[in-house]
Design an enzyme around this catalytic site. Structure first.
Site, PDB file in Angstrom:
ATOM      1  N   GLU A  45     -11.019 -22.092 -21.558  1.00  0.00           N
ATOM      2  CA  GLU A  45     -10.466 -23.438 -21.465  1.00  0.00           C
ATOM      3  C   GLU A  45      -9.652 -23.551 -20.171  1.00  0.00           C
ATOM      4  O   GLU A  45      -9.036 -22.588 -19.721  1.00  0.00           O
ATOM      5  CB  GLU A  45      -9.559 -23.700 -22.666  1.00  0.00           C
ATOM      6  CG  GLU A  45      -8.964 -25.093 -22.706  1.00  0.00           C
ATOM      7  CD  GLU A  45      -8.072 -25.342 -23.912  1.00  0.00           C
ATOM      8  OE1 GLU A  45      -7.980 -26.497 -24.342  1.00  0.00           O
ATOM      9  OE2 GLU A  45      -7.474 -24.363 -24.426  1.00  0.00           O
ATOM     10  N   LYS A 114     -13.451 -31.778 -26.655  1.00  0.00           N
ATOM     11  CA  LYS A 114     -12.523 -31.216 -27.634  1.00  0.00           C
ATOM     12  C   LYS A 114     -12.092 -32.265 -28.656  1.00  0.00           C
ATOM     13  O   LYS A 114     -11.560 -33.321 -28.302  1.00  0.00           O
ATOM     14  CB  LYS A 114     -11.304 -30.639 -26.913  1.00  0.00           C
ATOM     15  CG  LYS A 114     -10.351 -29.843 -27.779  1.00  0.00           C
ATOM     16  CD  LYS A 114      -9.249 -29.242 -26.906  1.00  0.00           C
ATOM     17  CE  LYS A 114      -8.299 -28.374 -27.706  1.00  0.00           C
ATOM     18  NZ  LYS A 114      -7.249 -27.797 -26.827  1.00  0.00           N
ATOM     19  N   CYS A 155     -10.440 -23.933 -28.275  1.00  0.00           N
ATOM     20  CA  CYS A 155      -9.058 -23.555 -28.540  1.00  0.00           C
ATOM     21  C   CYS A 155      -8.528 -24.044 -29.893  1.00  0.00           C
ATOM     22  O   CYS A 155      -8.867 -23.474 -30.924  1.00  0.00           O
ATOM     23  CB  CYS A 155      -8.169 -24.039 -27.392  1.00  0.00           C
ATOM     24  SG  CYS A 155      -6.567 -23.183 -27.297  1.00  0.00           S
TER      25      CYS A 155
END
Length: 276
Positions: A45, A114, A155
């Site tokens: 990321e 995301k 993440c």
């Protein structure tokens, strides 16, 4: 459809400058290809840009940025897929924390945005609000790498099992979890969450991470946990970068390993709850 897939997870210490980060990626690619020929290379990321001063405006990228041209050349040079774990990317006028895939032919494809944005307040630390900058992604995504089904996440997504239950039902072979975990949460939750995702999906997990002390060119610093991991479908760690600094770990995935785990514990025949 290949029976084996050689992969590399690349750990970085990115900063708030795209050119500097591309140079670091080039050096780490050289390191990866010294001892192996990975067909798929996963970067973490924020690989191209990491904001180091909370509240500072992020200048998002478009696919016309010269960094993509250089990375496209590298993908063709090494005949490999490059997966940019996340970058601040403008899509249809909105800024997303977006994964991007570069094919061995040099094609650049935004893939996954995301979904779960990192808005948190740890005790004794300043709040972090990712949603002040980025728009939420809306859908899971599966990419094809030489016939291997690869589910994408980024993440903070790792904490939301309902996302991965969708990937389990689609019987993905690999899950990507590029990250920039904080040290405090990394020490407590990083490995256990990643191994859980591998076990419940009976798939490989590649978790390329940011690691170390990040010093901004415009001020600001940040510490990230590192410890990039590659995990097999049984939940065993088969690759890791143990230090909190740039590095590479390489592993060979086999369909035989996936089939063996799913044959022993045939979870897909035992599911009872509907999706949603």
């Amino acid at each position: 459809m290949s029976s084996e897939l050689v992969v590399a997870a690349v750990q970085m210490t990115s900063v708030d400058d795209v050119t500097t980060n591309v140079a670091q990626m080039e050096e780490l690619l050289k390191e990866a290809f010294k001892t192996a020929q990975p067909r798929f290379v996963s970067f973490p990321e924020n690989c191209l840009y990491l904001r180091l001063k909370e509240g500072e405006k992020i200048e998002g990228l478009t696919l016309s940025h010269p960094a993509f041209a250089r990375l496209s050349e590298l993908a063709k040079q090494y005949n490999t897929y490059l997966h940019l774990g996340s970058i601040p990317l403008y899509l249809e006028g909105h800024l997303y924390n977006s994964s991007t895939l570069i094919t061995p032919e040099g094609e650049v494809q935004p893939t996954y945005q995301k979904m779960h944005l990192f808005d948190i307040q740890l005790e004794g630390q300043e709040p972090i609000r990712e949603s002040d900058v980025f728009r939420h992604g809306q859908t899971p995504n599966v990419i094809d790498i030489d016939g291997w089904k690869v589910g994408e996440a980024i993440c903070y997504d790792v904490r939301f099992a309902e996302l991965f239950s969708q990937y389990a039902r689609r019987e993905v072979d690999v899950i990507l979890l590029p990250a920039a975990f904080l040290v405090k949460t990394g020490e407590a939750h990083w490995e256990i969450l990643l191994r859980a995702r591998a076990i419940e999906n009976q798939s490989y997990v590649i978790a390329a991470a940011q690691g170390g002390t990040h010093k901004g060119l415009r001020g600001g610093t940040r510490e990230t946990y590192g410890h990039s991991l590659i995990i097999d479908p049984w939940g065993a760690v088969v690759g890791q970068v143990e230090k909190r600094e740039p590095g590479v770990t390489i592993s060979k995935f086999t369909r035989e390993r996936i089939d063996s785990v799913r044959r022993q514990i045939p979870m897909k025949f035992h599911r009872r709850l509907p999706v949603g």
